[in-house]
Design a protein around this motif. Structure first.
Motif, mmCIF file in Angstrom:
data_model
loop_
_atom_site.group_PDB
_atom_site.id
_atom_site.type_symbol
_atom_site.label_atom_id
_atom_site.label_comp_id
_atom_site.label_asym_id
_atom_site.label_seq_id
_atom_site.Cartn_x
_atom_site.Cartn_y
_atom_site.Cartn_z
ATOM 1 N N LEU A 191 2.925 -1.592 4.287
ATOM 2 C CA LEU A 191 2.285 -0.280 4.243
ATOM 3 C C LEU A 191 3.343 0.807 4.293
ATOM 4 O O LEU A 191 4.216 0.797 5.175
ATOM 5 N N PHE A 192 3.295 1.737 3.328
ATOM 6 C CA PHE A 192 4.188 2.899 3.330
ATOM 7 C C PHE A 192 3.501 4.040 4.083
ATOM 8 O O PHE A 192 2.376 4.423 3.739
ATOM 9 N N LEU A 193 4.163 4.594 5.081
ATOM 10 C CA LEU A 193 3.620 5.701 5.859
ATOM 11 C C LEU A 193 4.609 6.856 5.872
ATOM 12 O O LEU A 193 5.832 6.648 5.973
ATOM 13 N N LEU A 194 4.084 8.073 5.772
ATOM 14 C CA LEU A 194 4.908 9.264 5.943
ATOM 15 C C LEU A 194 5.179 9.482 7.431
ATOM 16 O O LEU A 194 4.423 8.992 8.290
ATOM 17 N N PRO A 195 6.233 10.177 7.778
ATOM 18 C CA PRO A 195 6.485 10.446 9.205
ATOM 19 C C PRO A 195 5.301 11.131 9.893
ATOM 20 O O PRO A 195 5.030 10.864 11.074
ATOM 21 N N GLN A 210 0.865 -1.180 0.000
ATOM 22 C CA GLN A 210 0.000 0.000 0.000
ATOM 23 C C GLN A 210 0.905 1.235 0.000
ATOM 24 O O GLN A 210 1.367 1.679 1.042
ATOM 25 N N VAL A 211 1.147 1.763 -1.203
ATOM 26 C CA VAL A 211 2.034 2.921 -1.332
ATOM 27 C C VAL A 211 1.405 4.154 -0.697
ATOM 28 O O VAL A 211 2.078 4.927 -0.023
ATOM 29 N N ASP A 212 0.104 4.343 -0.902
ATOM 30 C CA ASP A 212 -0.627 5.449 -0.281
ATOM 31 C C ASP A 212 -1.445 4.908 0.884
ATOM 32 O O ASP A 212 -2.062 3.836 0.781
ATOM 33 N N ALA A 213 -1.462 5.637 1.977
ATOM 34 C CA ALA A 213 -2.180 5.188 3.164
ATOM 35 C C ALA A 213 -3.671 5.045 2.870
ATOM 36 O O ALA A 213 -4.249 5.857 2.134
ATOM 37 N N PRO A 214 -4.343 4.030 3.408
ATOM 38 C CA PRO A 214 -5.786 3.854 3.170
ATOM 39 C C PRO A 214 -6.590 4.940 3.856
ATOM 40 O O PRO A 214 -6.138 5.567 4.828
ATOM 41 N N ASP A 215 -7.804 5.156 3.360
ATOM 42 C CA ASP A 215 -8.643 6.198 3.944
ATOM 43 C C ASP A 215 -9.326 5.764 5.230
ATOM 44 O O ASP A 215 -9.899 6.590 5.930
ATOM 45 N N SER A 216 -9.273 4.465 5.555
ATOM 46 C CA SER A 216 -9.898 3.956 6.788
ATOM 47 C C SER A 216 -9.278 2.610 7.132
ATOM 48 O O SER A 216 -8.693 1.947 6.258
ATOM 49 N N PRO A 217 -9.409 2.151 8.357
ATOM 50 C CA PRO A 217 -8.912 0.812 8.700
ATOM 51 C C PRO A 217 -9.597 -0.299 7.905
ATOM 52 O O PRO A 217 -8.959 -1.313 7.593
#
Length: 747
Positions: free
Chosen positions: A391-395, A363-370
């Protein structure tokens, strides 16, 4: 003959009676088994269920033996005729949980083609509907029911002609309602069973009103099975309206949604390093089957295009909502059959689709919900298989996203990429964007769509557009600068108004970095209206309003930034001025000063590095390659071989053309001769016979003479003379042939 016919009819009637008795005994046994199943222990295999022999045959052929949790809990109620409200995690086998009751209900009620539509299955997406239909064909091949698939993107007339003959129908909501309203003779009055698969997804996609209209066309006395991966308030409301005294089957609590064999990880990666990390991951996992999720169609298109050019060593595919139906179906089938491939997709592939043997879900972009995270990660580790999710997450996203996942009972483990394995692709992307304006335009739209997806997130505390490093992200996409976006300007104005401060004028300023724009002499040059070649193109770049689509309805322009110059940069500017002065004198003066000419051209190699167009060598480097005479001889031999090969190809092509000319001429002369014999060819008085002109064309190879290469016309006969040694073998002369042709015409 009469006695034999009577005996045959008697045997036929006897065999039919035996078959009817056997079928009745089987149906009675099924009814007793279903009644006993309600008080029996929960079954664990299909053999313990009271199923017909034809269904057992289809399950055995498809390789289904053991029951999953949702199947063992829901099938006893569904086979007994009760409404079922089922909830289970993705990949738990819900498809068989409603297809087996469909087949068994119609079989026990002796449903035939003349009875009309008996079962209806509604699916949210076309891909999921196709998948359900394929599973139905696999397990229901031994039955005699007719089944149909009705989805958007197909020929409506073709579906209308066959719709009235279907016993089982798998459809998407929009196309099904269209047939209910427009197709004459399509009647659902005898419907026995309605199935709503992925009901929460149907409602999330905006089909609530469509679903209400469909239910109004259906009879009230029916069995209804409703399955979803999550139990929401809207699903509960739909269940109250559509189901009667349903059996509530929820086999997984909120803290146990994810399968035990699924390994879940996350990485904290800066926004500008996401594509570098993804490319490096694909390069090191070429023997895996990978599914990569992005938040928008434009991002999928851009990443798929540039990665295909970069060639990471693994087959690449893309699946998104802007593709045509047949294209989406082909990609779905190709990825299903592939053993090693990477599929870039939006959330269109996150619900219900069963891709076999997926090793990694990224998942390059974070999902909009769990719930979206759960559905995405559920594409791997299906049934009893193992799989991994990353899952890729920004700081700035780490704290908020992890907290929301933990509230759902989802635990993910942090990992860090190896610096030795990371490979930067920013230079290559910049080179691609410089060389291909269409790719640069696609990168701009991908930039806008990502910013817009972050802006639309519900968790504004975690996903803050104004806190993103957009300038660095634009550079990572290969863009020379971050495009302007209208929503960012509106956000700044709203923020300024909330703080009761005078909003800054946005004329001539950079909305992303706050640096005032500079109007250089190049701007003035391109702005001149008499420069018709460049001014219009530059103006389009500055005032490019995209079409009002789902994710690209923002104004996007390029920007220019005036950076503050430090001492080193000021000295560099002085050096540039010195170069201009020397350039005005001579190139020799520039060479003496050690400066390159401003007119030197450069090329970009595969790695994105620049090099001169013409690279000069010194004498020592030249001699290291080999002797000059040998190099010249090798070059001459190579050119001679190429010329010889081209000569052979040219001669062969000329021979083929000549043969084709001769063949056509012979065929035309033969047709004229046949028409002349039948009396269909004649020449009015004063006009030339059409065959006469054709007869004047002489084929030297056909008249018994030499196989000449060219046709000789009567106008050229005076200038043409055969060599003396061949004149005796050339056959009749041209004048003799013309006289012979005239005699043939006169007869």
């Amino acid at each position: 003959m009469t006695i034999r016919g009577r005996h045959t009819n008697t045997r036929t009637r006897a065999s039919r009676a035996i078959k009817r008795a056997s079928d009745k005994a089987e149906l009675d046994a099924l009814e007793r088994g279903i009644a006993e199943l309600q008080n029996a222990p929960r079954p664990s295999t299909f053999a313990e269920l009271p199923l017909s022999g034809r269904t057992r045959q289809g399950l055995k052929r498809a390789g289904f033996v053991d029951l999953t949790d949702i199947q063992s809990h829901s099938l006893p109620f569904a086979l007994a005729g009760r409404d079922v409200l089922g909830a289970a995690r993705t990949g738990s086998g819900k498809t068989l949980a409603f297809l087996i009751p469909v087949l068994e209900l119609l079989y026990r009620r002796r449903w035939s083609a003349s009875d009309g539509l008996g079962a209806l299955v509604i699916s949210p997406t076309r891909e999921l509907a196709i998948q359900i239909f394929e599973v139905l064909r696999r397990i229901g091949g031994a039955h005699t029911f007719s089944a149909g698939l009705v989805i958007g993107g197909k020929d409506l007339k073709h579906e209308q002609d066959r719709l009235g003959k279907m016993n089982i129908l798998v459809a998407t909501p929009g196309r099904l309602l269209q047939h209910l309203d427009q197709t004459v003779g399509f009647d659902c009055a005898s419907l026995q069973l309605l199935v709503l698969d992925e009901a929460d997804r149907i409602l999330d996609m905006g089909f609530a009103n469509t679903l209400t209209a469909i239910v109004e066309h259906l009879p009230r006395t029916r069995q209804t099975l409703l399955f979803s991966a999550t139990q929401t308030r809207r699903v509960s409301d739909l269940a109250r309206l559509s189901l009667k005294d349903p059996a509530d089957v929820s086999v997984h609590a909120d803290d146990a949604r994810m399968p035990a064999q699924l390994e879940q990880y996350y990485m904290v990666i800066p926004l500008e390093k996401k594509l570098d990390t993804l490319f490096s991951f694909l390069r090191t996992h070429t023997q895996n089957k990978i599914l990569v999720f992005f938040s928008s169609c434009r991002q999928v298109q851009f990443v798929h295009e540039v990665f295909c050019r970069l060639r990471p060593g693994i087959p690449l595919m893309a699946l998104h909502g802007k593709q045509k139906q047949m294209r989406r179906l082909k990609i779905f089938e190709d990825y299903t059959r592939s053993k090693h491939a990477a599929l870039f997709a939006t959330d269109i592939a996150a619900r219900g689709l069963d891709f076999p043997a997926v090793d990694w879900v990224i998942q390059v972009d974070a999902p909009d919900s769990p719930d979206t995270y759960i559905h995405r990660a559920g594409r791997t580790a299906r049934y009893n298989a193992h799989g991994s999710a990353l899952l890729f997450l920004l700081p700035s996203e780490e704290k908020g996203v992890l907290a929301s996942l933990q509230n759902k009972g989802v635990s993910v483990e942090v990992i860090r990429p190896r610096d030795s394995k990371l490979q930067s692709i920013q230079n290559q992307l910049q080179s691609f964007a410089f060389q291909d304006p269409a790719l640069k335009h696609l990168a701009q739209r991908a930039f806008v769509s990502y910013v817009r997806s972050i802006h639309l997130h519900r968790d504004k505390a975690t996903f803050d557009v104004s806190a993103l490093p957009l300038a660095e992200f634009a550079a990572a996409l290969g863009l020379p600068g971050a495009p302007k976006i209208k929503l960012l300007r509106d956000l700044k104005k709203a923020k300024a108004a909330a703080e009761k401060t005078q909003p800054e004028s946005d004329s001539g300023s950079d909305e992303l970095s706050g640096v005032p724009a500079v109007r250089t002499r190049h701007d003035r040059l391109f702005g001149r209206q008499n420069q018709t070649v460049f001014s219009e193109h530059y103006k389009n770049l500055l005032d490019d309003t995209f079409d009002a689509g789902s994710d690209d309805d923002e104004l996007l322009t390029l920007r220019r930034v005036d950076h503050d110059l430090d001492e080193s940069e000021l000295s560099q500017q002085k050096e540039i001025s010195k170069r201009k002065l020397l350039q005005g004198q001579s190139k020799k003066a520039m060479a003496a000063a050690g400066l390159r000419g401003s007119g030197d051209r450069v090329l970009f190699d595969d790695e994105g590095n620049a090099r001169p167009l013409y690279e000069l060598q010194n004498e020592q480097s030249f001699h290291r390659v080999g002797d000059a005479a040998e190099q010249a001889k090798a070059w001459r031999d190579k050119e001679a071989a190429q010329l010889a090969a081209a000569d052979v190809a040219d001669k062969s092509r000329v021979r083929e053309k000549r043969k084709e000319k001769k063949r056509k001429m012979k065929e035309r002369m033969r047709e004229l001769a046949e028409e002349r014999e039948e009396g269909h060819v004649y020449a009015p008085e004063g006009e030339e016979d059409p065959a006469e002109g054709l007869a004047s064309l002489v084929l030297p190879g056909e008249r018994g003479g030499s196989s000449g290469d060219d046709y000789i016309t009567s106008e050229e006969s005076d200038a043409y003379e055969a060599p003396p040694e061949k004149r005796r073998k050339s056959g009749p002369s041209l004048a003799e042939q013309e006289a012979l042709a005239m005699r043939l015409l006169s007869t």
